[in-house]
Motif scaffolding. Structure first.
Motif, PDB file in Angstrom:
ATOM      1  N   VAL A   4       3.675 -18.972 -10.990  1.00 39.33           N
ATOM      2  CA  VAL A   4       3.951 -19.231 -10.027  1.00 39.33           C
ATOM      3  C   VAL A   4       4.802 -18.020  -9.068  1.00 39.33           C
ATOM      4  O   VAL A   4       4.594 -17.228  -7.556  1.00 39.33           O
ATOM      5  N   ALA A   5       6.156 -16.953  -9.958  1.00 38.27           N
ATOM      6  CA  ALA A   5       6.383 -16.744  -8.886  1.00 38.27           C
ATOM      7  C   ALA A   5       5.640 -15.640  -9.354  1.00 38.27           C
ATOM      8  O   ALA A   5       5.957 -14.808  -7.520  1.00 38.27           O
ATOM      9  N   PHE A   6       4.918 -15.019 -10.193  1.00 42.02           N
ATOM     10  CA  PHE A   6       4.190 -13.853  -9.312  1.00 42.02           C
ATOM     11  C   PHE A   6       3.465 -13.499  -7.725  1.00 42.02           C
ATOM     12  O   PHE A   6       3.521 -12.205  -7.764  1.00 42.02           O
ATOM     13  N   PRO A   7       2.902 -14.558  -7.546  1.00 40.41           N
ATOM     14  CA  PRO A   7       2.269 -14.159  -5.997  1.00 40.41           C
ATOM     15  C   PRO A   7       3.766 -13.912  -4.847  1.00 40.41           C
ATOM     16  O   PRO A   7       3.308 -13.002  -3.690  1.00 40.41           O
ATOM     17  N   ILE A   8       4.676 -14.412  -5.382  1.00 40.98           N
ATOM     18  CA  ILE A   8       5.818 -14.318  -4.891  1.00 40.98           C
ATOM     19  C   ILE A   8       6.276 -12.880  -4.571  1.00 40.98           C
ATOM     20  O   ILE A   8       7.093 -11.906  -3.600  1.00 40.98           O
ATOM     21  N   TRP A   9       6.010 -12.105  -6.114  1.00 39.64           N
ATOM     22  CA  TRP A   9       6.658 -11.303  -6.479  1.00 39.64           C
ATOM     23  C   TRP A   9       5.774  -9.726  -5.386  1.00 39.64           C
ATOM     24  O   TRP A   9       6.373  -9.279  -4.423  1.00 39.64           O
ATOM     25  N   VAL A  10       4.590 -10.387  -5.227  1.00 45.02           N
ATOM     26  CA  VAL A  10       3.497  -9.188  -4.599  1.00 45.02           C
ATOM     27  C   VAL A  10       3.992  -9.333  -3.144  1.00 45.02           C
ATOM     28  O   VAL A  10       3.633  -8.527  -2.085  1.00 45.02           O
ATOM     29  N   THR A  11       4.102 -10.766  -2.915  1.00 47.11           N
ATOM     30  CA  THR A  11       4.848 -10.495  -1.077  1.00 47.11           C
ATOM     31  C   THR A  11       6.271  -9.889  -1.240  1.00 47.11           C
ATOM     32  O   THR A  11       6.254  -9.298  -0.363  1.00 47.11           O
ATOM     33  N   PHE A  12       7.329  -9.496  -1.863  1.00 45.70           N
ATOM     34  CA  PHE A  12       7.997  -9.130  -1.542  1.00 45.70           C
ATOM     35  C   PHE A  12       7.525  -7.576  -1.695  1.00 45.70           C
ATOM     36  O   PHE A  12       8.373  -6.581  -0.722  1.00 45.70           O
ATOM     37  N   VAL A  13       7.062  -7.203  -3.289  1.00 47.83           N
ATOM     38  CA  VAL A  13       6.935  -5.747  -2.458  1.00 47.83           C
ATOM     39  C   VAL A  13       6.268  -4.809  -1.330  1.00 47.83           C
ATOM     40  O   VAL A  13       6.419  -4.133  -1.185  1.00 47.83           O
ATOM     41  N   ALA A  14       5.283  -5.866  -1.272  1.00 53.64           N
ATOM     42  CA  ALA A  14       4.166  -6.065  -0.210  1.00 53.64           C
ATOM     43  C   ALA A  14       4.997  -5.405   1.265  1.00 53.64           C
ATOM     44  O   ALA A  14       4.938  -4.496   1.461  1.00 53.64           O
ATOM     45  N   SER A  15       6.157  -6.491   1.557  1.00 51.33           N
ATOM     46  CA  SER A  15       6.984  -6.297   2.407  1.00 51.33           C
ATOM     47  C   SER A  15       7.983  -4.598   2.528  1.00 51.33           C
ATOM     48  O   SER A  15       8.433  -4.941   3.368  1.00 51.33           O
ATOM     49  N   SER A  16       8.036  -4.491   1.112  1.00 46.25           N
ATOM     50  CA  SER A  16       8.947  -3.270   1.448  1.00 46.25           C
ATOM     51  C   SER A  16       8.926  -2.204   1.251  1.00 46.25           C
ATOM     52  O   SER A  16       9.123  -1.394   1.050  1.00 46.25           O
ATOM     53  N   HIS A  17       7.034  -2.175   1.732  1.00 42.35           N
ATOM     54  CA  HIS A  17       6.175  -0.475   1.926  1.00 42.35           C
ATOM     55  C   HIS A  17       5.771  -1.088   3.844  1.00 42.35           C
ATOM     56  O   HIS A  17       6.177  -1.228   4.297  1.00 42.35           O
ATOM     57  N   THR A  18       5.577   0.875   3.517  1.00 39.53           N
ATOM     58  CA  THR A  18       4.869   1.335   4.768  1.00 39.53           C
ATOM     59  C   THR A  18       3.418   1.112   5.012  1.00 39.53           C
ATOM     60  O   THR A  18       2.782  -0.014   4.268  1.00 39.53           O
ATOM     61  N   GLY A  19       3.328   0.046   6.411  1.00 39.61           N
ATOM     62  CA  GLY A  19       1.775  -0.016   6.484  1.00 39.61           C
ATOM     63  C   GLY A  19       0.816   0.782   6.063  1.00 39.61           C
ATOM     64  O   GLY A  19      -0.323   0.442   5.612  1.00 39.61           O
ATOM     65  N   VAL A  20       0.860   1.678   5.775  1.00 43.49           N
ATOM     66  CA  VAL A  20       0.067   3.340   5.292  1.00 43.49           C
ATOM     67  C   VAL A  20      -0.092   2.770   3.762  1.00 43.49           C
ATOM     68  O   VAL A  20      -1.356   2.243   3.511  1.00 43.49           O
ATOM     69  N   ARG A  21       0.618   2.416   3.384  1.00 42.97           N
ATOM     70  CA  ARG A  21       1.013   2.137   1.944  1.00 42.97           C
ATOM     71  C   ARG A  21      -0.232   1.234   1.446  1.00 42.97           C
ATOM     72  O   ARG A  21      -0.591   0.973   0.491  1.00 42.97           O
ATOM     73  N   MET A  22       0.260  -0.153   2.526  1.00 46.10           N
ATOM     74  CA  MET A  22      -0.575  -1.056   2.221  1.00 46.10           C
ATOM     75  C   MET A  22      -1.955  -1.101   2.404  1.00 46.10           C
ATOM     76  O   MET A  22      -2.436  -2.324   1.320  1.00 46.10           O
ATOM     77  N   THR A  23      -2.334   0.148   2.873  1.00 45.16           N
ATOM     78  CA  THR A  23      -4.224   0.601   2.897  1.00 45.16           C
ATOM     79  C   THR A  23      -5.026   1.040   1.599  1.00 45.16           C
ATOM     80  O   THR A  23      -6.412   0.814   1.735  1.00 45.16           O
ATOM     81  N   GLN A  24      -3.471   1.642   1.154  1.00 46.93           N
ATOM     82  CA  GLN A  24      -4.010   2.323  -0.305  1.00 46.93           C
ATOM     83  C   GLN A  24      -4.361   1.607  -1.529  1.00 46.93           C
ATOM     84  O   GLN A  24      -3.627   0.809  -1.739  1.00 46.93           O
ATOM     85  N   ILE A  25      -5.295   2.084  -1.973  1.00 49.65           N
ATOM     86  CA  ILE A  25      -5.176   1.409  -3.793  1.00 49.65           C
ATOM     87  C   ILE A  25      -4.975   2.155  -4.157  1.00 49.65           C
ATOM     88  O   ILE A  25      -5.537   3.168  -4.560  1.00 49.65           O
ATOM     89  N   PRO A  26      -4.381   2.139  -5.525  1.00 42.79           N
ATOM     90  CA  PRO A  26      -3.830   0.861  -6.571  1.00 42.79           C
ATOM     91  C   PRO A  26      -3.083  -0.083  -5.164  1.00 42.79           C
ATOM     92  O   PRO A  26      -1.759   0.855  -4.844  1.00 42.79           O
ATOM     93  N   LEU A  27      -2.720  -1.625  -4.979  1.00 41.39           N
ATOM     94  CA  LEU A  27      -1.439  -1.896  -4.464  1.00 41.39           C
ATOM     95  C   LEU A  27      -0.506  -1.970  -5.420  1.00 41.39           C
ATOM     96  O   LEU A  27      -0.827  -1.664  -6.109  1.00 41.39           O
ATOM     97  N   PRO A  28       0.179  -1.907  -4.242  1.00 39.74           N
ATOM     98  CA  PRO A  28       1.667  -1.298  -5.171  1.00 39.74           C
ATOM     99  C   PRO A  28       2.688  -2.448  -5.862  1.00 39.74           C
ATOM    100  O   PRO A  28       2.043  -3.346  -5.596  1.00 39.74           O
ATOM    101  N   LEU A  29       2.913  -2.106  -7.085  1.00 33.51           N
ATOM    102  CA  LEU A  29       3.488  -3.400  -7.889  1.00 33.51           C
ATOM    103  C   LEU A  29       4.953  -4.091  -8.394  1.00 33.51           C
ATOM    104  O   LEU A  29       6.030  -4.272  -8.807  1.00 33.51           O
ATOM    105  N   LEU A  30       5.342  -1.832  -7.460  1.00 37.35           N
ATOM    106  CA  LEU A  30       6.875  -2.023  -7.625  1.00 37.35           C
ATOM    107  C   LEU A  30       7.439  -1.865  -6.291  1.00 37.35           C
ATOM    108  O   LEU A  30       7.010  -1.417  -5.299  1.00 37.35           O
ATOM    109  N   PRO A  31       8.894  -1.989  -5.902  1.00 35.34           N
ATOM    110  CA  PRO A  31       9.295  -2.760  -4.334  1.00 35.34           C
ATOM    111  C   PRO A  31       9.115  -1.259  -3.483  1.00 35.34           C
ATOM    112  O   PRO A  31       9.521  -0.293  -4.699  1.00 35.34           O
ATOM    113  N   GLY A  32       8.911  -0.470  -2.613  1.00 36.65           N
ATOM    114  CA  GLY A  32       9.423   0.559  -2.043  1.00 36.65           C
ATOM    115  C   GLY A  32      10.792   0.145  -1.287  1.00 36.65           C
ATOM    116  O   GLY A  32      11.229  -0.286  -2.017  1.00 36.65           O
ATOM    117  N   GLY A  33      10.900   1.017  -0.169  1.00 39.90           N
ATOM    118  CA  GLY A  33      12.219   1.688   0.311  1.00 39.90           C
ATOM    119  C   GLY A  33      12.157   1.305   1.908  1.00 39.90           C
ATOM    120  O   GLY A  33      13.160   1.579   2.484  1.00 39.90           O
TER     121      GLY A  33
END
Ligand SMILES: Nc1ncnc2c1ncn2[C@@H]1O[C@H](COP(=O)(O)OP(=O)(O)OP(=O)(O)O)[C@@H](O)[C@H]1O
Ligand SMILES: [Mg+2]
Lengths: 353, 282
Positions: B23-52
């Motif tokens: 249950v928690a993993f998707p929420i984690w991914v959501t959180f991680v994605a929301s803490s990166h820049t838009g550019v980073r989110m278009t690059q593969i691999p997608l991050p699994l650790l929060p950005g700044g």
């Protein structure tokens, strides 16, 4: 304080008639106990007096007005329910004060009345608690208090003590009696417990199957029962009954050939009847004598004070209440049924003869 | 629990932990994605650790909005959703309390018929009656309004049924005692029935608030004005960025924000909620 008069009261639920045309008059200040077996209509009668149930026919008068169409709150009554019906979310104080608040009494007046009732019922320490934080006996007293603060002219009780244990029940019974003596308000009390009825009542109303069997003081009811039902209902253990035949001018026969002469009583001119005698009115002796009946002891029940002896006369069971003072040897004993203590009932209508 | 052997305990925990992770993993991914820049989110691999960039994104989303032409700020969508969910939850509770009260305590002709009619509407959720309902709402000029958003959803057979069941367990003597005390029907409702239904109301509020908050199809249908967008449907609109690629960091931030109020409601009312579902104060 008020009189309560029931005139030709009938109650039907749908097509079934559960109260059949009853008439009764309860005087000002009387403690009236309505007693009868389960399902006989006691609660229904009480609820009609309270106004919670409409009367199908007849009139109910409280004080000097007919209250058939008067709302319960305007009948100057207060009622205590069997399960107390306390408001679970309100404190004890608010439970008692709620009705007064709705009647728009002043704050001081409410405080004073609740305070008085709480004093009287020893509830002062519990005023801030919720009902679920109270014991059964305390809840019962709160229910009583809620009735008390209304200063009604008639108190109505529907088996208020039946959820308490025996000891507490006895204690509350005494307190209730004292309360009545102090207030002098008319009280109508429903119970199926004949001990409560005998101890509390100024006037007992015995109901059977929706009609009144007898109305009278406890003494009258006990010594002068109007029917076999009353005789069997009041008294513990219940009266012994024997199917009997009149075989001579002064002779009855019961069981298989047990005959008895009845001296100073005129026998009804019926062939068959029911004779009854209370267990505590049967005397037992160690010597055989004319007219005494041999008792074969089958079982002895010790009551603490006294014992109960179970036996048969002919093929009819009999219970004898033996006082502690009796020194009779129970292995060899004879019973004497004094004709003065024998009641006769019609074997068809079960009315007293 | 009947058995308390260590093996059982271990297995229990493994299953539970696996469930939580799932249950928690998707929420984690959501959180991680929301803490990166838009550019980073278009690059593969997608991050699994929060950005700044979490707070930057937060401010961005709330004030400026997301999507095609920055159509609507997330702040306003949150407010819209809040108003809709509150109106639905409160409205449902008020209406079903009153109708349950009527059904249980008043004798009127066709009482049971009416009860069963209400009960039958359980079988007709919004999706089934969506066309006629839309027509009615449109004819009443309620498109693009809070009324249009809430009124078609506001009657609740479930809640009516629940309150009916709970009122039926209130002993008759309580009503009778209140009558003798001089309380009329509405006083009884207000002074006694309502307070003793308190925990039930709280439990239902939680459920109904989330129901209202999660409405998707209906708002989508009747709101064309961007000022009336609710957040759950808003997220979908954001994905329809025709020219640009979706701004995943902001969309995920919005998703996170959309999850927040239901969580707050559940956590805040947890105690009452559980009480309401388990114990009865009668
Ligand atoms: N609302 C009702 N609808 C139909 N019948 C009823 C209703 N209330 C009571 N009765 C019937 O009326 C009769 C008398 O009931 P009532 O409650 O007065 O008995 P009771 O003497 O108080 O008995 P108990 O000692 O068990 O309380 C019963 O046979 C009962 O089934
Ligand atoms: Mg009863």
């Amino acid at each position: 304080m008020a009189k309560v008069i029931l005139e030709n009261i009938v109650k039907t639920f749908g097509k079934t008639e559960v109260v059949h045309r009853i008439n009764a008059c309860f005087n000002n200040g009387e403690f009236v106990v309505i007693v009868g077996p389960s399902g006989c209509g006691k609660s229904t009668i009480l609820r009609m007096i309270a106004g919670l149930e409409e009367v199908s026919e007849g009139n109910i008068t409280i004080g000097d007005r007919i209250v058939n169409n008067v709302e319960p709150k305007d009948r100057q009554i207060a009622m205590v329910f069997q399960n107390y019906a306390l408001y679970p979310h309100m404190t004890v104080f608010n439970n008692m004060a709620y009705g007064l608040k709705l009647r728009k009494l002043s704050r001081e007046e409410i405080k004073q009345r609740v305070g008085e009732a709480a004093d009287l019922l020893q509830l002062t320490d519990f005023l801030k608690r919720k009902p679920r934080q109270l014991s059964g006996g305390q809840r019962q007293r709160v229910a009583m208090g809620r009735a008390l603060v209304r200063k009604p002219s008639v108190f109505l009780f529907d088996e208020p003590l039946s959820n308490l244990d025996a000891k507490l029940r006895h204690q509350m019974r005494v307190e209730l009696k004292k309360l009545h003596q102090r207030l002098g308000t008319t009280m109508i009390y429903v119970t199926h417990d004949q001990v409560e009825a005998m101890t509390l009542a100024d006037k007992i109303v015995i109901i059977n199957d929706g009609h009144i069997e007898q109305i009278g003081s406890p003494d009258e009811i006990y010594h002068d029962p109007a029917s076999k039902f009353v005789a069997g209902f009041i008294g513990s253990p219940p009266m012994n009954f024997f199917a009997a035949k009149v075989v001579g001018k002064k002779m009855i026969e019961f069981g298989k050939g047990t005959r008895m002469t009845i001296e100073n009583k005129t026998l009804p001119d019926k062939r068959s009847l029911v004779a009854g005698i209370r267990p505590e009115k049967i005397q037992i002796f160690s010597e055989k004598r004319e007219g005494r009946l041999r008792l074969e002891v089958e079982l002895i029940e010790k009551l603490g004070a006294g014992k109960l002896l179970y036996s048969h006369i002919g093929d009819q069971p009999i219970v004898v209440n033996i006082p502690d003072s009796s020194t009779t040897d129970l292995d060899q004993c004879w019973a004497e049924l004094s004709p003065d203590n024998i009641y006769f009932f019609s074997s068809e209508s079960h009315k007293r003869l | 629990m009947i058995e308390q052997r260590p093996v059982t305990t271990v297995i229990c925990h493994i299953v539970l932990i696996a469930g939580v992770l799932l249950v928690a993993f998707p929420i984690w991914v959501t959180f991680v994605a929301s803490s990166h820049t838009g550019v980073r989110m278009t690059q593969i691999p997608l991050p699994l650790l929060p950005g700044g960039h979490f707070f930057e994104n937060l401010v961005d989303a709330i004030t400026k909005g997301v999507g095609n032409a920055r159509e609507q700020s997330v702040g306003l969508m949150l407010i819209n959703s809040m108003i809709m969910a509150m109106m639905i939850a409160c409205g449902k509770i008020v209406i079903s309390l009153l109708s349950a009260f009527a059904i249980v305590y008043f004798k009127f002709p066709f009482r049971m018929t009416i009860f069963w009619l209400i009960f039958i509407t359980l079988m007709l959720p919004v999706e089934v009656r969506i066309m006629p309902t839309f027509e009615v709402v449109a004819n009443l000029n309620m498109l693009n309004s809070y009324w249009g958003l809430t009124i078609p959803l506001i009657a609740s057979a479930t809640a009516t049924f629940m309150f009916r069941q709970s009122f039926l367990t209130v002993p008759d003597e309580l009503l009778e005692a209140a009558r003798i005390d001089g309380a009329g029907p509405m006083r009884f409702f207000w002074d006694i029935l309502l307070p003793i239904s308190r925990t039930n109301i709280a439990a239902l509020f939680v459920i109904l608030f989330i129901y209202g908050w999660n409405q998707y199809l209906w708002p989508l249908l009747i709101t064309t004005d961007k000022d009336m967008y609710t957040i759950v449907m808003g997220i979908k609109q954001m994905l329809e960025a025709a020219e640009e690629s979706p701004e995943w960091h902001l969309i995920m931030m919005t998703t996170l924000l959309a999850m927040l109020p239901p969580v707050v409601v559940v956590v805040g009312m947890q105690k009452l909620f559980i009480k309401g579902l388990t114990e009865t104060e009668k």
